[in-house]
Write an enzyme that holds these catalytic residues in place. Structure first.
Site, PDB file in Angstrom:
ATOM      1  N   ASP A  40       6.277  21.832  -1.319  1.00  0.00           N
ATOM      2  CA  ASP A  40       5.222  20.950  -1.101  1.00  0.00           C
ATOM      3  C   ASP A  40       3.912  21.466  -0.752  1.00  0.00           C
ATOM      4  OD1 ASP A  40       3.524  18.588  -1.204  1.00  0.00           O
ATOM      5  OD2 ASP A  40       5.068  17.294  -0.438  1.00  0.00           O
ATOM      6  N   THR A  81       1.536  14.819  -4.851  1.00  0.00           N
ATOM      7  CA  THR A  81       2.754  15.012  -4.709  1.00  0.00           C
ATOM      8  C   THR A  81       3.582  14.125  -5.572  1.00  0.00           C
ATOM      9  OG1 THR A  81       2.668  15.581  -2.312  1.00  0.00           O
ATOM     10  CG2 THR A  81       4.556  14.656  -3.077  1.00  0.00           C
ATOM     11  N   ASN A 102      -0.024   8.874  -5.988  1.00  0.00           N
ATOM     12  CA  ASN A 102       0.679   8.434  -4.676  1.00  0.00           C
ATOM     13  C   ASN A 102       0.663   7.152  -4.738  1.00  0.00           C
ATOM     14  OD1 ASN A 102       1.848  10.899  -4.210  1.00  0.00           O
ATOM     15  ND2 ASN A 102       0.120  11.497  -2.809  1.00  0.00           N
ATOM     16  N   LYS A 163      10.101  13.650   2.788  1.00  0.00           N
ATOM     17  CA  LYS A 163       9.202  12.389   1.922  1.00  0.00           C
ATOM     18  C   LYS A 163       9.995  11.700   0.908  1.00  0.00           C
ATOM     19  CE  LYS A 163       4.668  14.757   1.845  1.00  0.00           C
ATOM     20  NZ  LYS A 163       3.802  15.201   0.848  1.00  0.00           N
ATOM     21  N   ASP A 164       9.953  10.411   0.952  1.00  0.00           N
ATOM     22  CA  ASP A 164      10.697   9.530   0.121  1.00  0.00           C
ATOM     23  C   ASP A 164      10.345   9.950  -1.379  1.00  0.00           C
ATOM     24  OD1 ASP A 164       8.184   8.585   0.052  1.00  0.00           O
ATOM     25  OD2 ASP A 164       8.716   6.708   0.935  1.00  0.00           O
ATOM     26  N   ASP A 325       3.408  20.781   3.397  1.00  0.00           N
ATOM     27  CA  ASP A 325       2.256  19.769   2.982  1.00  0.00           C
ATOM     28  C   ASP A 325       1.600  19.357   4.329  1.00  0.00           C
ATOM     29  OD1 ASP A 325       0.864  18.535   0.655  1.00  0.00           O
ATOM     30  OD2 ASP A 325       1.468  16.903   1.793  1.00  0.00           O
ATOM     31  N   HIS A 329      -2.189  20.278   5.277  1.00  0.00           N
ATOM     32  CA  HIS A 329      -3.003  19.085   5.402  1.00  0.00           C
ATOM     33  C   HIS A 329      -3.854  19.484   6.620  1.00  0.00           C
ATOM     34  CE1 HIS A 329      -3.417  16.853   1.680  1.00  0.00           C
ATOM     35  NE2 HIS A 329      -1.865  16.893   1.765  1.00  0.00           N
ATOM     36  N   HIS A 373       2.043  20.970  -6.155  1.00  0.00           N
ATOM     37  CA  HIS A 373       0.636  21.030  -6.301  1.00  0.00           C
ATOM     38  C   HIS A 373       0.314  22.298  -5.319  1.00  0.00           C
ATOM     39  CE1 HIS A 373       0.391  19.190  -2.332  1.00  0.00           C
ATOM     40  NE2 HIS A 373       0.919  18.363  -2.775  1.00  0.00           N
TER      41      HIS A 373
END
Length: 570
Positions: A40, A81, A102, A163-164, A325, A329, A373
Site C-alpha cells: 500500500d 486503495t 474508498n 485493511k478490510d 500507507d 500518510h 497507488h
C-alpha cells in the site's frame, strides 16, 4: 518390400516422440501456489531508494531472480486503495468494476457508502462496525474468482490484510475467506459473507495477542539513525506526531502511546480518584512497521493451517501490506519512519520467501508484487526546496462552490458532496427547478477552476460523450462510472494535493493522475519466471490477464488489460 520396411521403421521411430507430445498435452502445468503481494502506497523508486540497506532475501531477491516491469502505471484516476486493489485483481478500471474510490455518494439514498460496506452480512470474530464488510459493491469477477471457477472451486483462495478493503477486494466474491484486522480487539476477523465462525487456527492465533506484544516495545530505528541518509532529518514540520507525542521523532514510545482510557472513563476516575489498568489502543499498530509483520504472521499461519500450495491444486493467497500507507500518510515519503518501514518490510518479504521455499518448494510458487497507488511528496518539503507544490481544502472547496451556486441559482443545497476530487450536485433539486443538468455541471466546473491549484474541471456529461485513447483525459474516463461518480471531475496541478487539515499540511496523500501517484513497481518471481526487466509501458490492469494466461483460465469478466508478453516468454 524395401519401401514398406523403410516406412515401418520411420513410423516406429516416431512413436516415442508422438507419445511424449501426447503426454505433454494431457498434463497441465500450473504453479502450486500464487501469492499476490500489494504494498500500500509504494512508489516505484522505493525499489531502489534504499537499495544499499536492503538484505539479500527480500526486494533484492525479487529483482535478481524475477522479472521487473520498470514502467508500470495506473491508467485511471483517482488513485486510491479500493480502486487500486480492485483494478489489479479484475484487470479492469473503475469504469468497468465500479469501485471508484474508498467512499462515494449513493444517489438513491443521498448517503455516502464505504467501498466494502455491507449491512446484509454480520461480523465474525470482531465488532459489528468492523465486520459488516463484503465485496458486494465490486461488479466484476477477479482473477481469484476465475481460479475458483476453473477448478470447480477446488482451489483455495484467501485474502489477508490489516485493511478490510485490501483483503476483501483481492480475494473476490467466491473466496474461501478474507481476513482483516479489528483494532478494538486486536484480532483478525471476517464476515458471514465467507463463514459463520473463524476456523480454529485463526482463533488460536488471535488468542496469542500478538498485536499487544508488538506494541509492548518502543519503535526505534532498525539501524543507527545516522545511517538513514536517504531521508530528511528526524524532526521536521511536515511530519505528524502520534497522538500524545509532542514531536514526531524516534524512539516512538509505543507502550505509552498505546495506553489510553476512554474519555468518559478517564473523567469518572479523576472524579473518584480510583485507579485501574489502562485500556490499550491496539489500532496504533497500523501506523507502525509492525502492522506489516503482524499481517505476515497471520498469513503464514493461514498458509500452514490450510496447507495451501500442498494439496495437488493451485491455491491463491492475496496478501496486502498496508502499514506502509499509514506511515506514509502520517510522516511522508522522505521520512526516516518511511525508510525504516521499508527496511523492515524487506525482512518480512525474506521471511515469506524462505517459507515458500521450505513448504511449497523452490520456484513452485508464482509471486507478483505491486502497489495499489504511489504517493506525492509532502507539499511543505517541496516548497522548502523551491519546487512547485501546494494544497487545497476539500471542505472549503465544497462550501465555497455551494455559496457561489446559491448566489447564481437561488436558495437550496446544490452541492451534496465533494468526494474523490468530484463534485456531486443535487440532481433532484436541479430537476425541481427545471434547470438543465449539463449547464449546471458546466457552471460548477467554471467555479472550480477559480481555485488555486485546480488546472482542469470537466462536466461529467462531457466525459460520457467523449473518448480519449491516452493521457490525462483517458485516465479520467477510465475512472468514471456513471451511476456512482460525481457531476464535475477536478484535476489538481502537479505537486498539489488535498489536505483534510487544510491549511495545515503534514504527511502526504495520493489520488492524482501524476506519475508520482501512478508509477508503481511490478515484479514477477518464482514459477515459470525468467530473470529480466522491461522498460515497456505496462498498465496495472495487465496483471490479471497475465496471470490468466499462466494459469490457463478465463480472465475476469470486466478485464480490459493485455497479457504481458515478455514475462510470459511469448
Amino acid at each position: 518390400m524395401k519401401i514398406r520396411l523403410t516406412l515401418l521403421l520411420a513410423a516406429t521411430l516416431a512413436l516415442p516422440a508422438f507419445a511424449q507430445k501426447k503426454k505433454q498435452a494431457t498434463t497441465l502445468e500450473r504453479p502450486k501456489l500464487v501469492v499476490g503481494i500489494v504494498v500500500d502506497q509504494m512508489r516505484y523508486d522505493y525499489l531502489y531508494r534504499y537499495w544499499s540497506k536492503y538484505g539479500s532475501g527480500g526486494f533484492k531477491r525479487l529483482l535478481g531472480e524475477g522479472f521487473s516491469y520498470e514502467n508500470t502505471h495506473y491508467n485511471y484516476v483517482p488513485t486510491y486503495t479500493g480502486p487500486g486493489h480492485a483494478s489489479i485483481y479484475t484487470g479492469a478500471t473503475p469504469s468497468g468494476h465500479g469501485i471508484i474510490g474508498n467512499n462515494w455518494l449513493v444517489r438513491e439514498t443521498g448517503k455516502a457508502t464505504y467501498v466494502t460496506e455491507d449491512k446484509k452480512v454480520q461480523a465474525v470474530g470482531g465488532s459489528m462496525e468492523a465486520g459488516q464488510q463484503s465485496p458486494a459493491h465490486m461488479l466484476s469477477t477477479t482473477i481469484t474468482d476465475e481460479l475458483r471457477l476453473a477448478t470447480n472451486f477446488e482451489s483455495k483462495v484467501l485474502g489477508v490484510c490489516i485493511k478490510d478493503r485490501g483483503s476483501i477486494l483481492p480475494a473476490g466474491h467466491a473466496a474461501n475467506a478474507a481476513y482483516w484486522y479489528d483494532g478494538t480487539n486486536g484480532a483478525f476477523i471476517s464476515s458471514t459473507h465467507y463463514m459463520q465462525q473463524l476456523p480454529a487456527w485463526a482463533t488460536a492465533f488471535n488468542a496469542e495477542n500478538r498485536a499487544l506484544k508488538y506494541l509492548d516495545s518502543p519503535w526505534n530505528t532498525l539501524l543507527p539513525i545516522a545511517q538513514y541518509t536517504e531521508s530528511t532529518a528526524d524532526d521536521v514540520e511536515w511530519e505528524a506526531p502520534f497522538r500524545g507525542q509532542e514531536r514526531p521523532v524516534f524512539p516512538h514510545d509505543l507502550p505509552r502511546l498505546s495506553a489510553r482510557l476512554p474519555a468518559a472513563v478517564q473523567g469518572a476516575l479523576q472524579a473518584t480518584g480510583e485507579k485501574t489498568a489502562p485500556v490499550r489502543n491496539l489500532d496504533l499498530i497500523r501506523s507502525t512497521p509492525f502492522g506489516n509483520s503482524l499481517t505476515l504472521d497471520f498469513a503464514l499461519a493461514a498458509l500452514q493451517a490450510e496447507q495451501m500450495g500442498q494439496r495437488g491444486t493451485t491455491d491463491f493467497l492475496a496478501l496486502s501490506f498496508s502499514s506502509t500507507d499509514y506511515v506514509g500518510h502520517q510522516f511522508g515519503p522522505n521520512s526516516i519512519e518511511a525508510e525504516d518501514t521499508y527496511l523492515r518490510l524487506d525482512q518480512d518479504l525474506a521471511r515469506l520467501f524462505d517459507y515458500l521455499d521450505k513448504t511449497v518448494g523452490k520456484r513452485q510458487a508464482l509471486v507478483f508484487l505491486s502497489a495499489d497507488h504511489a504517493a506525492a511528496h509532502s507539499p511543505n518539503f517541496l516548497l522548502e526546496h523551491k519546487l512547485p507544490a501546494g494544497s487545497v481544502g476539500p471542505r472549503l472547496m465544497r462550501d465555497s462552490v455551494q455559496q457561489q451556486l446559491v448566489r447564481r441559482l437561488g436558495p437550496g443545497k446544490w452541492v451534496l458532496s465533494y468526494e474523490n476530487q468530484q463534485v456531486y450536485l443535487n440532481r433532484p433539486l436541479i430537476a425541481q427547478k427545471k434547470l438543465d443538468l449539463y449547464e449546471v455541471q458546466r457552471l460548477t466546473a467554471g467555479l472550480m477552476l477559480e481555485f488555486a491549484g485546480v488546472t482542469r474541471a470537466l462536466a461529467a456529461e462531457d466525459v460520457q460523450k467523449s473518448h480519449w485513447e491516452s493521457g490525462l483525459l483517458m485516465n479520467l474516463e477510465n475512472g468514471y462510472f456513471p451511476k456512482r461518480s460525481g457531476d464535475v471531475l477536478v484535476v489538481l496541478a502537479p505537486g498539489w494535493l488535498e489536505s483534510y487539515a487544510y491549511p495545515v499540511n503534514r504527511g502526504t496523500t495520493h489520488g492524482s493522475g501524476s506519475a508520482y501517484d501512478t508509477h508503481v513497481p511490478l515484479v514477477f518471481w518464482g514459477w515459470g519466471v525468467k530473470a529480466g526487466k522491461s522498460s515497456e509501458r505496462a498498465n496495472i490492469t495487465d496483471i490479471a490477464p497475465t496471470l490468466a494466461r499462466w494459469l490457463h483460465i478465463q480472465e475476469p469478466s470486466a478485464s480490459t488489460g493485455e497479457p504481458l508478453r515478455e514475462v510470459l516468454g511469448w
